[in-house]
Design an enzyme around this catalytic site. Structure first.
Site, mmCIF file in Angstrom:
data_model
loop_
_atom_site.group_PDB
_atom_site.id
_atom_site.type_symbol
_atom_site.label_atom_id
_atom_site.label_comp_id
_atom_site.label_asym_id
_atom_site.label_seq_id
_atom_site.Cartn_x
_atom_site.Cartn_y
_atom_site.Cartn_z
ATOM 1 N N SER A 329 4.536 -4.143 133.882
ATOM 2 C CA SER A 329 5.852 -3.533 134.077
ATOM 3 C C SER A 329 6.011 -2.277 133.254
ATOM 4 O O SER A 329 5.667 -2.240 132.065
ATOM 5 C CB SER A 329 6.960 -4.534 133.711
ATOM 6 O OG SER A 329 8.234 -3.942 133.857
ATOM 7 N N ASP A 330 6.526 -1.249 133.887
ATOM 8 C CA ASP A 330 6.988 -0.070 133.172
ATOM 9 C C ASP A 330 8.176 -0.487 132.301
ATOM 10 O O ASP A 330 8.839 -1.491 132.573
ATOM 11 C CB ASP A 330 7.403 0.997 134.192
ATOM 12 C CG ASP A 330 7.941 2.256 133.529
ATOM 13 O OD1 ASP A 330 7.372 2.673 132.512
ATOM 14 O OD2 ASP A 330 8.941 2.794 134.024
#
Length: 956
Positions: A329-330
Site C-alpha cells: 500500500s502507498d
C-alpha cells in the site's frame, strides 16, 4: 494560431474546427467565456465517443455458443438423426430454457455493470472565465484550456500552451514503450487517450469526441476485437470440466459398444441404443455452470458497489482477491487522508531566512490551480492564512512534479530580478544526486553542503519532525535564473515546512481485520523512513520500515529476503514499488495486491494481480486498477476480500457438486446398463439433467461464509473432492439398487431384467430415476457445508426451496407417470436410504478433507471491522510469523501468477472453449478507457452517489 495543421480533417469538419474560439491574447490561460462555451457546445457537442450497443438478439444467440452448449447441440443433432423427435424436442427445450435463463441473468448483470461504469467518469481542471473549475471530461469543448498533470489521461486532442515539456505515454495509440516529449519533435498536439507521466502543462482542447484520433479508430477496434480477462479459478474450473466430459465420453463409447454388441442393440433397435448412450453424455454436462459463474460475479460486483461504493473494473479479479495473501500500500492518500496542513509554529528556517519567507517561497513554487494536489493545496492555504502579500512576485515558469526526481522548480520575477525556487524531498533539495542520480535538467548542491554542522542540524531537525509524524518539504532558493547560470548557480537552503498527514480513521481497524484474514500489509512510501515508521506504529503495522536505497543497493541474492522480511519501504522510486510487487508475486508466489492513488503507483498497480485505486486516484492509477474505491477509506478492501471469498466458496461448492453429480449419474447409469441392460428412458434422463441444473441456480445466492485463510483454486483438490462424493455416492447407489433387485420381498423388489430378459420394468426405471434425482439434489447441502451439515451455516431459503420443490416434482413424476408407476413403499425406501447415506457421507467428508488438506479452518462471521488492539513490537513480530506460515501454504504455481488476457476476433465462434460470460464485460472490463467518455447508444441511468474529487498522491 495552431502551430501545426489539424490531422486529416476534411470538408465541414475542417471548416468547423477552423473556428475554434481563439486564446485571449492578454491572458491565454483565462479560458473560454460563457458565450464561447455555448457556441462551441452547439457546434461540436459533448466530448463523447459513441460505441455500438450489443443488440439483445446477439446477446441471446451467444447463449448457444460455447463448449458446453455445443455439446448439447450435438446431442440434439444425433437425436434428430435417429428420428427420436420427442427427445429432440426435450433437448431443444433444455437448450432454450437454459439460454433464456442465461440471457435474463446476463442482461441484468450487463445493465448493472453499465450503471457502475458511470461512477468511473473522470474530471479535469479547466480554466473558464478566468477561474479554475473541476469538470467532467464529457463537458469539454474545443477551445477549453485544461491543466494536464502527471497521471492524467488526456481527455481530448489538446494543444500545448504553457508549462513543462511533459512526458506522455503514447503506447495506447502508437505502441511505443518510451514516452514522447511535448512540445518537441512530435509537435505540440497531445492526443486523446495518452497519459501524462511526468510534468504539468496547460493545453487548449482542439478536437473532442469522435473527431479525435482515438475516436476515429475506436469504432473499427470495437468491431474487430474483444478482450477477455480470465481468472486462475476460471481456468481451473474449465480444466475440471474438460476432464469430466472426456471421461464421460469414454464411458459413452463403452455403453454404446456393450448395448450394441453384447445386448444386440445394433440388431434390435439401433436408434434407441445410440440414445441410451447419448443421454449419459447429456447427464454429465454441467450446462448451468457458466450461468452460476455469471450470477455470482454480478451479485458480487453489485454488492461491493452498493455496500462499499467500490467499483470492480475486471470481474475475474473478484475471484483473485479471494487468493490474496499480501497487500502493498502507498501511504499518502491511501493509508493517510492526504488532507495535509502546514504546522506553522514548527517551520524550520535556516540562517538568513525567516519562517514567513520559507512559506512565501513554498507558495511561489506551487500552482494554485492544482486544487487536487495535497501538497500545493496545503501550502497555498497556509500562505493565505498568514495574510501576507505576494505583490511584486510573478511566477513565470514552473517545472512540475516528476515522481523520479521528487522536486518542483519554479522561476519567479521580482522587479528586475529573477529567483529560482525549489521544493521537494529534503535529501533531494540538499543534493539532487542523493539516493540516486536523476534526469532533471537542473542539478545542484546547496552552498553549505560541505558544512557538516549545518547538514547535521538540518538532518537532526528533519529526523525529529518525521519521528513525530510530520511530513517535511524542503525549500531552496537561487538568486538568478539557475538554468542560465548553470554550474555558477548558488543554491541556499531556506528551511523545512512540516506537514501533518493523519491516518484515515478506518485504517487501523482495516489493518487489524486484514491481518485477521491472514493478509499481510506492507507500506510503500516516498516519504522519509522516520515518517513511515511513525505512521506504521499509529496504524498497527510493524516498524521495520527500510529506506528504498537499502533495497536498491542490496545484492541480488539478499534483495528478495529484504523485501520479504520488511514491514515497509520509504523514500522509494516508482520502479521500486513495481519491483517489490513483482518479487512477492513471481519469486515468492503470493497473490499480491497493491493500493495507490497516483501516477507513481500505476506501474505497481498494473503489476499486481489485484490493483486497487483509492478514492480520488489519478486517471493513470484507475486505468491500471481492478477495483476502484469511490469513497474515502480502506474498509471496502476488507469487504472485497470477504465477498470474494464467499464467491469462491459458492462457486467451488457448485463445481465440486456438479462434477460429483455427473460422476454419480454416469457411473450408476452405465454400470446398470453393463450388468442388466436396463436403461432409463432417454427422455427422463434429459429431464433429470434439466431440473438438476435449473434447481441449482440459487447456489449463487447461498449463505456462504468467508474463511480466515486465502482460498486457492487448486484443480487437484477440486477433482479429488468431486471423485470422493461421486464414487462414494455411486457405490452406495449401486449397492442400494442391486440390493432392492435381489430383495426377498417380491412385492417391492425391482425387476432390472424384465420377463424373459426383455428389459427392466417401468417401476424399476422410476426407482433408479427418482433415487438419482434425490441423491444429486441432497448432495449440494453436504458439499456446501464446511463442517458437519448440522453445525455449518444454514443454506439460503432460495436453495432449500429450490431443492425440495424439485424433489416433490420428481416424486410426483416417478409415481404418476404411466410409464413409471413407482410404488409408494419404494418411494419411502428411497427417502430413508438417501437420508441415512447423506449423513454417513457427510461424516466421511470431514476425514477425507483432512486427508487432502482441505480442512475448512475458521470463518469470519460478519463484515464489521475489528477493533484495533495495542501490541508490542514483539507481539507484532510473533503474529507476523504466524501469518507468514499461512502465506507459505498459499503459494500459487508459476503458470497462475498473472492475469490471462485473451484477444479474440469477434468473427468466428467467440468463447467456444470458455465458460461464457464475455458479454457481461465491455472489452473485458467495465470501462475501456479511463478519462475518455465512452457513451453507449442506450445509456443506462447514472447512479447517484457522493461527489468525487480527484487528488494526486504526494509527489514526495
Amino acid at each position: 494560431t495552431l502551430t501545426e495543421p489539424l490531422l486529416d480533417e476534411e470538408g465541414a469538419a475542417a471548416d468547423a474546427y477552423a473556428n475554434i474560439p481563439p486564446l485571449n491574447p492578454e491572458d491565454p490561460l483565462s479560458g473560454l467565456t460563457d458565450e464561447q462555451i455555448k457556441q462551441s457546445l452547439a457546434t461540436f457537442g459533448k466530448n463523447e465517443i459513441f460505441i455500438p450497443e450489443t443488440p439483445l438478439w446477439k446477446l441471446f444467440l451467444k447463449q448457444f455458443i460455447g463448449f458446453l452448449p455445443i455439446l448439447i447441440e450435438l446431442a440434439a443433432i444425433v437425436s434428430i438423426a435417429v428420428r427420436d423427435y420427442t427427445d429432440f424436442g426435450i433437448i431443444l427445450a433444455m437448450l432454450v430454457i437454459n439460454a433464456c435463463l442465461g440471457f435474463h441473468e446476463e442482461y441484468k448483470a450487463k445493465k448493472s455493470l453499465d450503471e457502475l461504469s458511470h461512477q468511473l467518469e473522470s474530471e479535469v481542471a479547466v480554466r473558464r472565465n478566468g477561474e479554475t473549475l473541476q469538470l467532467n471530461v464529457k463537458e469539454l469543448v474545443p477551445g477549453d484550456v485544461v491543466l494536464l498533470v502527471g497521471g492524467t489521461i488526456v481527455p481530448a486532442d489538446t494543444q500545448w500552451i504553457k508549462g513543462d515539456t511533459v512526458s506522455v505515454d503514447t503506447a495506447p495509440l502508437t505502441g511505443e514503450p518510451i514516452p514522447r516529449k511535448y512540445p518537441g519533435e512530435h509537435g505540440d498536439i497531445i492526443l486523446s487517450g495518452t497519459t501524462v507521466v511526468a510534468g504539468e502543462c496547460y493545453g487548449r482542447v482542439i478536437r473532442t469526441g469522435e473527431h479525435t484520433e482515438i475516436g476515429n479508430a475506436q469504432k473499427e477496434i470495437m468491431a474487430d476485437k474483444t478482450v477477455t480477462v480470465v481468472s486462475v479459478f476460471q481456468k481451473k474450473i474449465m480444466l475440471v470440466v474438460q476432464i469430466l466430459v472426456s471421461a464421460s465420453f469414454a464411458l459413452v463409447i463403452a455403453v454404446l459398444l456393450v448395448q450394441g454388441l453384447y445386448y444386440n442393440g445394433f440388431q434390435n433397435n439401433v436408434s434407441q441404443t445410440i440414445l441410451d448412450a447419448l443421454v449419459i453424455l447429456i447427464a454429465s454436462i454441467p450446462i448451468a455452470l457458466p450461468l452460476v459463474l455469471q450470477v455470482n460475479m454480478a451479485l458480487g460486483a453489485s454488492h461491493l458497489a452498493t455496500t462499499y461504493n467500490a467499483v470492480v473494473t475486471s470481474l475475474p479479479a473478484l475471484q483473485d482477491i479471494a487468493s490474496m495473501s499480501m497487500l502493498c500500500s502507498d501511504k499518502t492518500g491511501t493509508l493517510t487522508t492526504a488532507n495535509m496542513s502546514i504546522i506553522t509554529d514548527q517551520i524550520f528556517a535556516s540562517d538568513g531566512f525567516t519562517a514567513e519567507e520559507v512559506i512565501l517561497y513554498g507558495f511561489l513554487c506551487s500552482n494554485a490551480d492544482k486544487k487536487d494536489d495535497p501538497i500545493d493545496r496545503a501550502i497555498v492555504s497556509a500562505f493565505n492564512d498568514t495574510g501576507n502579500s505576494k505583490d511584486g512576485y510573478v511566477q513565470t515558469e514552473i517545472i512540475g512534479f516528476n515522481p523520479s526526481v521528487k522536486r518542483v522548480v519554479a522561476f519567479v520575477k521580482s522587479g528586475d530580478k529573477t529567483l529560482t525556487i525549489a521544493k521537494g524531498l529534503p535529501a533531494k533539495i540538499l543534493d539532487t544526486e542523493a539516493g540516486a542520480p536523476d534526469d532533471h535538467e537542473l542539478q545542484w548542491k546547496v552552498d553549505k553542503i560541505n558544512d557538516h554542522a549545518f547538514i547535521k542540524s538540518v538532518e537532526a531537525t528533519d529526523t525529529d519532525l518525521s519521528s513525530s509524524g510530520y511530513k517535511t518539504i524542503a525549500i531552496a532558493v537561487c538568486e538568478g535564473n539557475a538554468r542560465e547560470l548553470g554550474d555558477a548557480a548558488v543554491w541556499k537552503f531556506a528551511g523545512l515546512l512540516p506537514m501533518l498527514d493523519p491516518p484515515r480513521e478506518d485504517t487501523p481497524a482495516t489493518i487489524e481485520s486484514l491481518h485477521h484474514a491472514n493478509i499481510s500489509v506492507k507500506m510503500i512510501t516516498g516519504d522519509h523512513a522516520n515518517v513511515g515508521k511513525e505512521t506504521s506504529r499509529l496504524i498497527g503495522l510493524g516498524t521495520n520500515v527500510l529506506p528504498g536505497e537499502e533495497m536498491r543497493n542490496a545484492p541480488s541474492e539478499t534483495k528478495n529476503d529484504i523485501i520479504w522480511n520488511a514491514d515497509g519501504f520509504a523514500a522509494v522510486l516508482p520502479s521500486d514499488k513495481r519491483e517489490i510487487v513483482l518479487v512477492l508475486r513471481n519469486h515468492f508466489g503470493l497473490v499480491t495486491g497493491m493500493t495507490g492513488d497516483g501516477v507513481n503507483d500505476a506501474a505497481a498497480l498494473s503489476a499486481a494481480q489485484v490493483g486497487i485505486a483509492v478514492a480520488g486516484a489519478t486517471d493513470a492509477a484507475k486505468n491500471a486498477a481492478d477495483l476502484i474505491l469511490t469513497e474515502e477509506g480502506l474498509s471496502p478492501i476488507y469487504g472485497a476480500v470477504l465477498e470474494s471469498r464467499r464467491i469462491f466458496a459458492r462457486i467451488k461448492a457448485y463445481v465440486v457438486y456438479r462434477v460429483a453429480a455427473s460422476i454419480v449419474l454416469v457411473l450408476t447409469l452405465s454400470i446398470v446398463i453393463f450388468v442388466t441392460s436396463c436403461a432409463v428412458d432417454s427422455l427422463m434422463i434429459i429431464i433429470l439433467a434439466l431440473i438438476n441444473d435449473v434447481s441449482m441456480i440459487p447456489v449463487a445466492y447461498d449463505n456462504a461464509k468467508a474463511t480466515t485463510k486465502p482460498q486457492l483454486p487448486v484443480a487437484k483438490t477440486l477433482v479429488l473432492q468431486s471423485l470422493f462424493y461421486g464414487l462414494v455416492q455411486a457405490g452406495l447407489s449401486l449397492m442400494f439398487i442391486f440390493s432392492m433387485a435381489y430383495s426377498k420381498n417380491d412385492e417391492y423388489a425391482l425387476d432390472l431384467y424384465g420377463p424373459n430378459n426383455e428389459g427392466c420394468t417401468g417401476e424399476s426405471k422410476a426407482f433408479i430415476w427418482f433415487h438419482l434425482v434425490m441423491v444429486t439434489e441432497l448432495m449440494i447441502f453436504s458439499v456446501r457445508a464446511p463442517r458437519f451439515v448440522l453445525l455449518s451455516p444454514l443454506p439460503s431459503m432460495y436453495l432449500v426451496g429450490s431443492v425440495f420443490l424439485t424433489l416433490i416434482l420428481g416424486g410426483l413424476l416417478a409415481c404418476l407417470l404411466p410409464n413409471f408407476g413407482l410404488h409408494g413403499a419404494n418411494l419411502g425406501f428411497i427417502i430413508l436410504f438417501n437420508v441415512a447415506s447423506f449423513i454417513i457421507v457427510d461424516l466421511m467428508k470431514l476425514q477425507f478433507r483432512k486427508m487432502i488438506g482441505e480442512e475448512p479452518g475458521d470463518v469470519i462471521d460478519n463484515d464489521e471491522l475489528l477493533t484495533p488492539q495495542t501490541r508490542t513490537e514483539t507481539q507484532k513480530t510473533v503474529e507476523k510469523s504466524e501469518r507468514y506460515r499461512t502465506h507459505r501454504e498459499s503459494i500459487v504455481g508459476e503458470a497462475d501468477r498473472c492475469h490471462c488476457v485473451e484477444v479474440k476476433s469477434k468473427s468466428g465462434l467467440p468463447g467456444f472453449f470458455s465458460l461464457g460470460g464475455d458479454a457481461m464485460m465491455d472489452n473485458g472490463y467495465i470501462k475501456p478507457m479511463g478519462s475518455i467518455n465512452f457513451m453507449r447508444q442506450n445509456q443506462a441511468p447514472t447512479i447517484r452517489g457522493p461527489h468525487r474529487t480527484k487528488q494526486v498522491s504526494s509527489p514526495y
